[in-house]
Motif scaffolding. Structure first.
Motif, PDB file in Angstrom:
ATOM      1  N   HIS A 204     -17.903 -12.430  34.324  1.00 34.81           N
ATOM      2  CA  HIS A 204     -16.798 -12.877  35.163  1.00 34.81           C
ATOM      3  C   HIS A 204     -15.796 -13.698  34.354  1.00 34.81           C
ATOM      4  O   HIS A 204     -16.171 -14.537  33.538  1.00 34.81           O
ATOM      5  CB  HIS A 204     -17.337 -13.734  36.311  1.00 34.81           C
ATOM      6  CG  HIS A 204     -16.275 -14.325  37.181  1.00 34.81           C
ATOM      7  ND1 HIS A 204     -16.100 -15.677  37.333  1.00 34.81           N
ATOM      8  CD2 HIS A 204     -15.308 -13.736  37.933  1.00 34.81           C
ATOM      9  CE1 HIS A 204     -15.101 -15.907  38.160  1.00 34.81           C
ATOM     10  NE2 HIS A 204     -14.595 -14.746  38.529  1.00 34.81           N
ATOM     11  N   ASP A 205     -14.528 -13.424  34.577  1.00 33.65           N
ATOM     12  CA  ASP A 205     -13.455 -14.242  34.011  1.00 33.65           C
ATOM     13  C   ASP A 205     -12.450 -14.521  35.121  1.00 33.65           C
ATOM     14  O   ASP A 205     -11.934 -13.574  35.740  1.00 33.65           O
ATOM     15  CB  ASP A 205     -12.767 -13.531  32.849  1.00 33.65           C
ATOM     16  CG  ASP A 205     -11.592 -14.347  32.329  1.00 33.65           C
ATOM     17  OD1 ASP A 205     -11.846 -15.385  31.689  1.00 33.65           O
ATOM     18  OD2 ASP A 205     -10.437 -13.965  32.585  1.00 33.65           O
ATOM     19  N   PRO A 206     -12.144 -15.784  35.416  1.00 28.07           N
ATOM     20  CA  PRO A 206     -11.233 -16.099  36.517  1.00 28.07           C
ATOM     21  C   PRO A 206      -9.849 -15.482  36.361  1.00 28.07           C
ATOM     22  O   PRO A 206      -9.246 -15.036  37.347  1.00 28.07           O
ATOM     23  CB  PRO A 206     -11.166 -17.629  36.502  1.00 28.07           C
ATOM     24  CG  PRO A 206     -12.427 -18.060  35.824  1.00 28.07           C
ATOM     25  CD  PRO A 206     -12.724 -17.003  34.808  1.00 28.07           C
ATOM     26  N   LEU A 207      -9.335 -15.456  35.150  1.00 23.82           N
ATOM     27  CA  LEU A 207      -8.008 -14.890  34.927  1.00 23.82           C
ATOM     28  C   LEU A 207      -8.011 -13.379  35.140  1.00 23.82           C
ATOM     29  O   LEU A 207      -7.094 -12.827  35.753  1.00 23.82           O
ATOM     30  CB  LEU A 207      -7.528 -15.229  33.512  1.00 23.82           C
ATOM     31  CG  LEU A 207      -6.138 -14.713  33.121  1.00 23.82           C
ATOM     32  CD1 LEU A 207      -5.048 -15.286  34.037  1.00 23.82           C
ATOM     33  CD2 LEU A 207      -5.844 -15.048  31.654  1.00 23.82           C
ATOM     34  N   LEU A 208      -9.027 -12.707  34.651  1.00 23.83           N
ATOM     35  CA  LEU A 208      -9.149 -11.265  34.858  1.00 23.83           C
ATOM     36  C   LEU A 208      -9.321 -10.953  36.336  1.00 23.83           C
ATOM     37  O   LEU A 208      -8.666 -10.029  36.867  1.00 23.83           O
ATOM     38  CB  LEU A 208     -10.343 -10.731  34.059  1.00 23.83           C
ATOM     39  CG  LEU A 208     -10.701  -9.263  34.283  1.00 23.83           C
ATOM     40  CD1 LEU A 208      -9.562  -8.341  33.887  1.00 23.83           C
ATOM     41  CD2 LEU A 208     -11.980  -8.907  33.516  1.00 23.83           C
ATOM     42  N   ASP A 209     -10.169 -11.695  37.004  1.00 20.60           N
ATOM     43  CA  ASP A 209     -10.404 -11.500  38.436  1.00 20.60           C
ATOM     44  C   ASP A 209      -9.086 -11.605  39.206  1.00 20.60           C
ATOM     45  O   ASP A 209      -8.763 -10.766  40.063  1.00 20.60           O
ATOM     46  CB  ASP A 209     -11.402 -12.564  38.918  1.00 20.60           C
ATOM     47  CG  ASP A 209     -12.118 -12.155  40.193  1.00 20.60           C
ATOM     48  OD1 ASP A 209     -11.832 -11.077  40.723  1.00 20.60           O
ATOM     49  OD2 ASP A 209     -12.974 -12.933  40.653  1.00 20.60           O
ATOM     50  N   TRP A 210      -8.299 -12.625  38.896  1.00 17.60           N
ATOM     51  CA  TRP A 210      -7.012 -12.839  39.550  1.00 17.60           C
ATOM     52  C   TRP A 210      -6.032 -11.707  39.215  1.00 17.60           C
ATOM     53  O   TRP A 210      -5.344 -11.188  40.096  1.00 17.60           O
ATOM     54  CB  TRP A 210      -6.440 -14.182  39.105  1.00 17.60           C
ATOM     55  CG  TRP A 210      -5.040 -14.444  39.576  1.00 17.60           C
ATOM     56  CD1 TRP A 210      -4.652 -14.975  40.786  1.00 17.60           C
ATOM     57  CD2 TRP A 210      -3.841 -14.189  38.839  1.00 17.60           C
ATOM     58  NE1 TRP A 210      -3.288 -15.064  40.842  1.00 17.60           N
ATOM     59  CE2 TRP A 210      -2.759 -14.588  39.667  1.00 17.60           C
ATOM     60  CE3 TRP A 210      -3.574 -13.679  37.588  1.00 17.60           C
ATOM     61  CZ2 TRP A 210      -1.426 -14.472  39.256  1.00 17.60           C
ATOM     62  CZ3 TRP A 210      -2.253 -13.560  37.172  1.00 17.60           C
ATOM     63  CH2 TRP A 210      -1.190 -13.956  37.994  1.00 17.60           C
ATOM     64  N   ALA A 211      -5.970 -11.304  37.947  1.00 18.16           N
ATOM     65  CA  ALA A 211      -5.024 -10.268  37.518  1.00 18.16           C
ATOM     66  C   ALA A 211      -5.328  -8.932  38.179  1.00 18.16           C
ATOM     67  O   ALA A 211      -4.399  -8.174  38.532  1.00 18.16           O
ATOM     68  CB  ALA A 211      -5.049 -10.128  36.004  1.00 18.16           C
ATOM     69  N   ILE A 212      -6.595  -8.619  38.360  1.00 21.72           N
ATOM     70  CA  ILE A 212      -6.964  -7.369  39.032  1.00 21.72           C
ATOM     71  C   ILE A 212      -6.433  -7.358  40.454  1.00 21.72           C
ATOM     72  O   ILE A 212      -5.860  -6.365  40.920  1.00 21.72           O
ATOM     73  CB  ILE A 212      -8.495  -7.183  38.996  1.00 21.72           C
ATOM     74  CG1 ILE A 212      -8.953  -6.847  37.576  1.00 21.72           C
ATOM     75  CG2 ILE A 212      -8.923  -6.086  39.959  1.00 21.72           C
ATOM     76  CD1 ILE A 212     -10.459  -6.864  37.401  1.00 21.72           C
ATOM     77  N   ARG A 213      -6.576  -8.484  41.146  1.00 22.02           N
ATOM     78  CA  ARG A 213      -6.079  -8.556  42.531  1.00 22.02           C
ATOM     79  C   ARG A 213      -4.554  -8.528  42.573  1.00 22.02           C
ATOM     80  O   ARG A 213      -3.954  -7.773  43.344  1.00 22.02           O
ATOM     81  CB  ARG A 213      -6.587  -9.832  43.204  1.00 22.02           C
ATOM     82  CG  ARG A 213      -8.089  -9.877  43.400  1.00 22.02           C
ATOM     83  CD  ARG A 213      -8.471 -11.011  44.364  1.00 22.02           C
ATOM     84  NE  ARG A 213      -7.943 -12.302  43.935  1.00 22.02           N
ATOM     85  CZ  ARG A 213      -8.575 -13.135  43.133  1.00 22.02           C
ATOM     86  NH1 ARG A 213      -9.765 -12.812  42.647  1.00 22.02           N
ATOM     87  NH2 ARG A 213      -8.043 -14.303  42.808  1.00 22.02           N
ATOM     88  N   GLU A 214      -3.922  -9.359  41.756  1.00 19.48           N
ATOM     89  CA  GLU A 214      -2.472  -9.510  41.836  1.00 19.48           C
ATOM     90  C   GLU A 214      -1.718  -8.280  41.331  1.00 19.48           C
ATOM     91  O   GLU A 214      -0.605  -8.007  41.782  1.00 19.48           O
ATOM     92  CB  GLU A 214      -2.032 -10.739  41.028  1.00 19.48           C
ATOM     93  CG  GLU A 214      -2.464 -12.063  41.621  1.00 19.48           C
ATOM     94  CD  GLU A 214      -1.884 -12.296  43.000  1.00 19.48           C
ATOM     95  OE1 GLU A 214      -0.662 -12.113  43.175  1.00 19.48           O
ATOM     96  OE2 GLU A 214      -2.657 -12.655  43.919  1.00 19.48           O
TER      97      GLU A 214
END
Length: 292
Positions: free
Chosen positions: A74-84
Motif C-alpha cells: 500500500h502507498d497512500p499517494l498511489l491509492d489517491w492517484a488511482i481514485r483521482e
C-alpha cells in the motif's frame, strides 16, 4: 461421460504432472492456451491437446489476460492517484511479496514493492530478477519515501529503536516490505523481536499502521512519516526507501495504466505528494528494470 470443453488449473496440472503454480507460470508467459472467465483461469481442452501434440492450436492463443488490479504494498499517494485519475484500476494491497505472487500468477497487472536488499542499500531488484528474469515486466520508480516507526504522541521524543523495548509494537504482515525492513533494522542493531510486545493482529496497510497507534492499541508501528504527520503522531526515521511499481509490459500500454501515468504528470499529483509529506518524486518514472 463426455470430455469437458475446459480444464481447470488443477486438472491441467494433473495431466502435465506439475504443480498448479507451474501452470499459472505457463499461462502468464503465454506458453499455453487459456481463457479468463469470471476471474478464473480455464484451459480449452481442444487447444491444450493441440499444444501437447506440438501442433498449432485452432484459434488464437490469448496471452497475458490480466485483470486491471494493482496489488502489492500500500502507498497512500498511489491509492489517491488511482481514485483521482479515474483510471478504473482496482487495488488489492496486502504486502510487497504478495504483490509479486499476484503478478506472477496472473491475478494482477502490476504490484507495488519496497523490498530492502540484504545490503540495506538497494531495493527490489534481486527480488524482481529472481521471480521475473525471463518475463516482460517493467520496474518503474514511483517515489522515495521516509520509512520508520510511527510513534504515539507520548513517545514522540524517542530517538532510537532501543528506547522502544518493552513497548507495544503493531506488526506488519510477513509479506510486507515494512515488516521485512523492521526486522532487517533490528538485526543490524542487535535487537531481538522478543524485546518488544508484538501485537498479534497485523496492520496490513500504511493507514492501518497509523490508526493502530492513534487508537491507542499500539505504542508504535512500522510506517511512513507522511501518515504520522497526517495523524499528528511522532515519528522515528529509519531510512529513505524506494517504492516501485512492477508492471506487466503489455498492461503498461492498456488505457487504465496510461490514464494513471498521465495523471501523475499533473501539478495536482505533485501538490498532493507535498501535502502528505515524506515523498521525494525527483526520480518518479525512472525505469530500473526492463525484463525479457
Amino acid at each position: 461421460m463426455t470430455d469437458p470443453q475446459f480444464l481447470t488449473t488443477k486438472e491441467l496440472a494433473d495431466i502435465l504432472r506439475v504443480k498448479e503454480r507451474k501452470v499459472y507460470d505457463l499461462a502468464s508467459a503465454g506458453e499455453i492456451p487459456c481463457r479468463r472467465i469470471t476471474g478464473k483461469l480455464l484451459f480449452p481442452k481442444s487447444e491444450v491437446d493441440a499444444w501437447l501434440s506440438g501442433a498449432k492450436p485452432a484459434g488464437p492463443v490469448q496471452t497475458k489476460i490480466l485483470p486491471h488490479i494493482i496489488a502489492g504494498s500500500h502507498d497512500p499517494l498511489l491509492d489517491w492517484a488511482i481514485r483521482e485519475s479515474g483510471c478504473g484500476l482496482a487495488t488489492f494491497f496486502d504486502g510487497s511479496m504478495d504483490g509479486l505472487d499476484q503478478l506472477k500468477s496472473g491475478q494482477a497487472m502490476a504490484a507495488g514493492v519496497h523490498l530492502v536488499e540484504d545490503s540495506g542499500n538497494e531495493w527490489n531488484l534481486s527480488f524482481v530478477r529472481n521471480a521475473f528474469s525471463e518475463e516482460p515486466v517493467v520496474l518503474m520508480e514511483w517515489a522515495r519515501r521516509e520509512q520508520g516507526l510511527i510513534l504515539s504522541a507520548k513517545l514522540a521524543s524517542i530517538t532510537s529503536l532501543s528506547e522502544l523495548k518493552g513497548k507495544r509494537i503493531a506488526q506488519r504482515q510477513p509479506a510486507s516490505g515494512a515488516g521485512r525492513l523492521f526486522l532487517h533494522e533490528l538485526k543490524a542493531k542487535g535487537i531481538r523481536p522478543q524485546d518488544f510486545e508484538l501485537l498479534p493482529d497485523y496492520a496490513r496497510t500504511e493507514t492501518d499502521a497509523a490508526l493502530t497507534v492513534v487508537s491507542g492499541k499500539a505504542d508504535a508501528a512500522p510506517g511512513l512519516s507522511g501518515l504520522a504527520r497526517q495523524f499528528d503522531l511522532g515519528f522515528l526515521p529509519i531510512v529513505t526507501e524506494r517504492y516501485d511499481l512492477l508492471v506487466d509490459r503489455r498492461s503498461w500500454f492498456e488505457p487504465p495504466m496510461q490514464a494513471l501515468l498521465k495523471f501523475c504528470c499533473s501539478s495536482e499529483f505533485q501538490q498532493h505528494a507535498a501535502d502528505i509529506g515524506g515523498y521525494d518524486l525527483s526520480s518518479h518514472g525512472k525505469i530500473h528494470w526492463n525484463g525479457a
